[in-house]
Design a protein around this motif. Structure first.
Motif, short mmCIF file in Angstrom:
data_model
loop_
_atom_site.label_atom_id
_atom_site.label_comp_id
_atom_site.label_asym_id
_atom_site.label_seq_id
_atom_site.Cartn_x
_atom_site.Cartn_y
_atom_site.Cartn_z
N ASN A 183 -41.40 -32.35 -16.87
CA ASN A 183 -40.26 -32.30 -15.96
C ASN A 183 -39.15 -33.27 -16.37
OD1 ASN A 183 -41.07 -30.32 -13.84
ND2 ASN A 183 -42.78 -31.72 -13.61
N PHE A 184 -39.53 -34.43 -16.89
CA PHE A 184 -38.52 -35.37 -17.37
C PHE A 184 -37.79 -34.82 -18.60
CE2 PHE A 184 -40.39 -39.11 -15.02
CZ PHE A 184 -39.22 -39.43 -14.35
N HIS A 185 -38.53 -34.11 -19.46
CA HIS A 185 -37.90 -33.52 -20.65
C HIS A 185 -36.88 -32.46 -20.23
CE1 HIS A 185 -37.48 -31.35 -24.47
NE2 HIS A 185 -37.86 -32.48 -25.03
N MET A 186 -37.23 -31.64 -19.25
CA MET A 186 -36.31 -30.64 -18.74
C MET A 186 -35.10 -31.32 -18.10
SD MET A 186 -37.09 -27.55 -16.07
CE MET A 186 -38.45 -26.97 -17.11
N GLN A 187 -35.34 -32.41 -17.41
CA GLN A 187 -34.25 -33.14 -16.76
C GLN A 187 -33.23 -33.65 -17.78
OE1 GLN A 187 -35.16 -37.10 -15.36
NE2 GLN A 187 -34.04 -36.79 -13.46
N THR A 188 -33.72 -34.22 -18.89
CA THR A 188 -32.79 -34.74 -19.91
C THR A 188 -32.00 -33.63 -20.58
OG1 THR A 188 -34.57 -34.70 -21.58
CG2 THR A 188 -34.21 -36.76 -20.40
N GLU A 189 -32.63 -32.46 -20.78
CA GLU A 189 -31.92 -31.33 -21.40
C GLU A 189 -30.80 -30.83 -20.50
OE1 GLU A 189 -34.77 -28.33 -22.40
OE2 GLU A 189 -35.26 -29.25 -24.33
N GLY A 192 -27.93 -33.28 -20.39
CA GLY A 192 -27.08 -33.17 -21.57
C GLY A 192 -26.16 -31.97 -21.49
N GLU A 193 -26.68 -30.84 -21.01
CA GLU A 193 -25.87 -29.63 -20.83
C GLU A 193 -24.75 -29.88 -19.82
OE1 GLU A 193 -26.49 -25.04 -19.19
OE2 GLU A 193 -28.24 -26.30 -19.65
N GLN A 194 -25.08 -30.59 -18.75
CA GLN A 194 -24.10 -30.88 -17.72
C GLN A 194 -23.02 -31.82 -18.24
OE1 GLN A 194 -25.10 -33.37 -14.22
NE2 GLN A 194 -24.79 -31.51 -13.02
N THR A 195 -23.43 -32.83 -19.01
CA THR A 195 -22.46 -33.76 -19.59
C THR A 195 -21.49 -33.03 -20.51
OG1 THR A 195 -24.13 -35.50 -19.52
CG2 THR A 195 -22.20 -35.91 -20.88
N ALA A 196 -22.02 -32.11 -21.31
CA ALA A 196 -21.18 -31.32 -22.23
C ALA A 196 -20.18 -30.48 -21.44
CB ALA A 196 -22.05 -30.44 -23.10
N PHE A 197 -20.65 -29.88 -20.35
CA PHE A 197 -19.77 -29.03 -19.53
C PHE A 197 -18.66 -29.86 -18.89
CE2 PHE A 197 -18.71 -27.05 -15.44
CZ PHE A 197 -18.33 -25.79 -15.86
N ILE A 198 -19.02 -31.03 -18.36
CA ILE A 198 -18.01 -31.89 -17.72
C ILE A 198 -16.98 -32.33 -18.75
CG2 ILE A 198 -17.66 -34.14 -16.60
CD1 ILE A 198 -20.46 -33.77 -15.35
N ASN A 199 -17.45 -32.72 -19.95
CA ASN A 199 -16.55 -33.15 -21.01
C ASN A 199 -15.57 -32.04 -21.38
OD1 ASN A 199 -15.96 -35.12 -23.35
ND2 ASN A 199 -16.36 -33.21 -24.42
N GLU A 223 -24.50 -24.38 -10.39
CA GLU A 223 -25.73 -23.80 -10.92
C GLU A 223 -26.47 -24.82 -11.79
OE1 GLU A 223 -28.28 -22.10 -13.87
OE2 GLU A 223 -26.20 -22.67 -14.37
N MET A 224 -25.71 -25.53 -12.66
CA MET A 224 -26.33 -26.58 -13.49
C MET A 224 -26.87 -27.70 -12.62
SD MET A 224 -23.73 -27.14 -16.64
CE MET A 224 -23.17 -25.78 -17.67
N ASN A 225 -26.09 -28.08 -11.61
CA ASN A 225 -26.50 -29.16 -10.73
C ASN A 225 -27.79 -28.81 -9.99
OD1 ASN A 225 -25.58 -31.73 -10.40
ND2 ASN A 225 -24.37 -31.31 -8.58
N GLU A 226 -27.90 -27.53 -9.60
CA GLU A 226 -29.10 -27.09 -8.90
C GLU A 226 -30.32 -27.16 -9.81
OE1 GLU A 226 -30.64 -23.23 -6.31
OE2 GLU A 226 -28.53 -23.42 -6.85
N ARG A 227 -30.14 -26.74 -11.09
CA ARG A 227 -31.25 -26.84 -12.04
C ARG A 227 -31.63 -28.29 -12.28
NH1 ARG A 227 -30.09 -25.09 -17.15
NH2 ARG A 227 -27.93 -24.52 -16.78
N LEU A 228 -30.61 -29.17 -12.37
CA LEU A 228 -30.89 -30.60 -12.56
C LEU A 228 -31.60 -31.17 -11.34
CD1 LEU A 228 -30.54 -33.16 -14.27
CD2 LEU A 228 -28.32 -33.50 -13.19
N GLN A 229 -31.19 -30.72 -10.15
CA GLN A 229 -31.81 -31.20 -8.92
C GLN A 229 -33.28 -30.80 -8.86
OE1 GLN A 229 -32.20 -28.74 -6.03
NE2 GLN A 229 -33.21 -30.23 -4.73
#
Length: 575
Positions: A183-189, A192-199, A223-229
């Protein structure tokens, strides 16, 4: 993964040895205190039988042991910080160095935000886990081993009760750790996807607003935020139940020790002081399991972050220069360029340039025109060897560019691109970027030739004006003028002008075209332009479509053919 992390840590063996020594000293002095306390209790049992002198002597030893513990823990903490932050620094340096060696194709295919997340956020998370691991894991393991040793010294049977129940903690912690890592590995991925999108959204905010795409972007972010949550919730849930689960096992251990110890005390097997000592050890023995369970959780997060960092470090680097690669000097570059049967595509199953041939003589001006996506800029990327050809070869001054060092090849070209690039610094530093030893007078002459001198003088600090990264505090046209001045200062043997005047007004463009004409005399030049009026004087005009040269000739010859170029040229004047 652990072995790879160890390779980065072991170079700081001195701090590791010091950390282990002072951790052992801290634990030993800390565990010695319960024995002293038990002895003090035995000196006070019985009415009127308190041995004040003996108790005072023991108290002095307890104070000394506590002081040793405090000093050892302080030095232990310094050593751990040294190890952790040196390793973090090394990983960030390695990541940045790796990015410098990665091929352009990798950087084109991966979002900038994801790379930033790996170098900044993931290394930070890794450092936090590593620090906790050194700080609590070392002392926890040593405390467990030391406590067992002291308990065996006091009473073997009661110690066996503790040892028999201990494996339950490892079984529970191990089961939860597996769930936590995933779950932590999925969280970091996802992070990273969310950071790229915000950038991407921040950099392209004008485009987003121009196309009224705010709602779609918010929905995508949600949608990304929900997956991160969801990933974070699962990771935190499993990491949170580790401590209560191990606490339950530890309480069972404590209860077992208290029961068995009380029976031994009643039968006279141990003294009251020894029972007190044993209960203290039972509490200290179980406490590290709680700490280690928390450390295991953090280490799972750290390992997940480390895996993303190592993924970046393991990426295939660009093909290195050959050991005997030729180093071109300015005198050796005569401007001859031969493109022989070149084929290239960014994606293997999507053809772009096929069987392309071109022979350019010294000093010729080659214009490349065609519709968007036909391969014009791709040709520039191949000439500069940002990408290597899939088939065929490109020769400069009679040598295959794959046999020439990249540095000397790129120094042979002067580039002005449609997308300008400026660094944070003064205007003088930006113009002199390719020639740091240039004098102020030479920089000013180059700026005058590029018609940038007048606007620079109007700035408050002139050439010492500090501009932000990518020139955010000057206009797009002014940025392009500075890039043109940069090339005019260096004056390399060959030129590449890719929409070099796209952001400049018509009046200034006419003046700059005159400066370009003077600069291009005797220099092989490649010109990419959509405004065909700017390339009339070219010696060769290549008309490209779908990666192939469909027409070739001078401006007059191509107009006379009344083909694709003629239609393209005339379309600029149609209403």
């Amino acid at each position: 993964m652990i072995m790879r992390i160890w390779k980065h840590i072991r170079k700081y063996w001195f701090y590791i040895v010091c950390s282990l020594i002072f951790a052992a000293l801290s634990v030993a002095s800390q565990l010695y205190v319960p024995i002293l306390t038990g002895n003090a209790i035995d000196h006070m049992i019985g009415v009127g039988k308190v041995d004040f002198a003996g108790v005072a002597a023991i108290v002095r030893v307890i104070v000394a042991a506590t002081a040793v513990t405090a000093i050892s823990q302080w030095i232990f903490g310094i050593c751990n910080n040294k190890i952790t932050y040196n390793v973090s620094r090394d990983l960030r340096n390695a990541a940045i160095a790796k990015i410098q060696r990665l091929p352009v194709s990798y950087l084109d295919a991966h979002p900038t935000g994801d790379l930033v997340s790996r170098v900044i956020a993931d290394v930070e998370q890794f450092a936090d886990g590593l620090l906790m691991g050194f700080t609590q894991f070392f002392t926890g393991v040593l405390t467990i081993l030391g406590t067992l040793g002291f308990m065996l010294y006091v009473n073997v049977p009661i110690t066996l009760v503790v040892v028999c129940v201990t494996p339950l903690s490892f079984i529970v912690a191990g089961f939860i750790a597996k769930k936590t890592y995933r779950n932590f590995h999925m969280q970091t991925e996802v992070r990273g996807e969310q950071t790229a999108f915000i950038n991407e959204m921040i950099e392209g905010q004008k485009v987003v607003q121009a196309f009224c795409h705010e709602k779609e972007n918010v929905d995508q972010f949600d949608e990304m935020n929900e997956r991160l949550q969801k990933a974070s919730l699962k990771a935190i849930f499993f990491s949170s139940i580790t401590n209560p689960a191990t606490r339950f096992v530890n309480n069972v251990v404590y209860a077992g020790v208290a029961l068995v110890g009380a029976l031994f005390a009643v039968s006279g097997g141990i003294s009251v002081g020894q029972l007190s000592c044993f209960l203290s050890y039972a509490n200290q023995y179980t406490k590290p399991f709680n700490e280690i369970s928390g450390v295991v959780t953090e280490l799972q997060n750290a390992m997940a972050c480390a895996s993303r960092i190592f993924e970046l470090l393991d990426e295939e680097e660009r093909t290195p220069d050959k050991a005997d690669a030729r180093v071109l000097t300015e005198e050796q570059v005569d401007g001859t360029v031969e493109i022989s049967d070149v084929s290239f595509s960014y994606v293997p199953d999507r053809k772009l340039i096929e069987h392309f041939n071109l022979s350019v003589k010294p000093g010729e001006r080659v214009a490349i025109v065609g519709p968007t996506g036909c391969g014009k800029t791709t040709m520039i990327n191949l000439l500069m060897r940002f990408y290597d050809v899939d088939a065929g070869k490109i020769c400069v001054s009679g040598t295959d560019i794959r046999d020439i060092s990249r540095i000397s090849l790129r120094r042979s070209y002067g580039m002005v691109l449609q997308d300008t690039w400026l660094k944070s610094g003064t205007i003088y530093e930006n113009i002199a970027y390719g020639r740091p030893d240039a004098t102020k007078e030479q920089v000013i002459e180059a700026a005058k030739a590029a018609h940038a001198h007048s606007f620079i003088k109007r700035l408050q600090d002139g050439y010492d004006t500090v501009i932000s990264e990518d020139g955010g505090n000057i206009s797009q046209g002014q940025k392009q003028l500075l890039c043109i001045a940069r090339v005019m200062l260096c004056l390399p043997p060959m030129l590449i002008l890719d929409e070099a005047t796209s952001s400049i007004d018509t009046r200034t463009e006419i003046k700059i075209q005159q400066a370009f004409a003077s600069m291009m005399k005797g220099r092989t030049s490649f010109i990419v332009a959509h405004r065909l009026s700017t390339i009339r004087e070219a010696d060769i005009i290549l008309v490209m479509d779908s990666g192939k040269v469909i027409e070739q000739g001078t401006h007059e010859e191509l107009l006379a053919e009344k083909g694709f170029y003629a239609k393209l040229y005339n379309s600029q004047y149609e209403l």
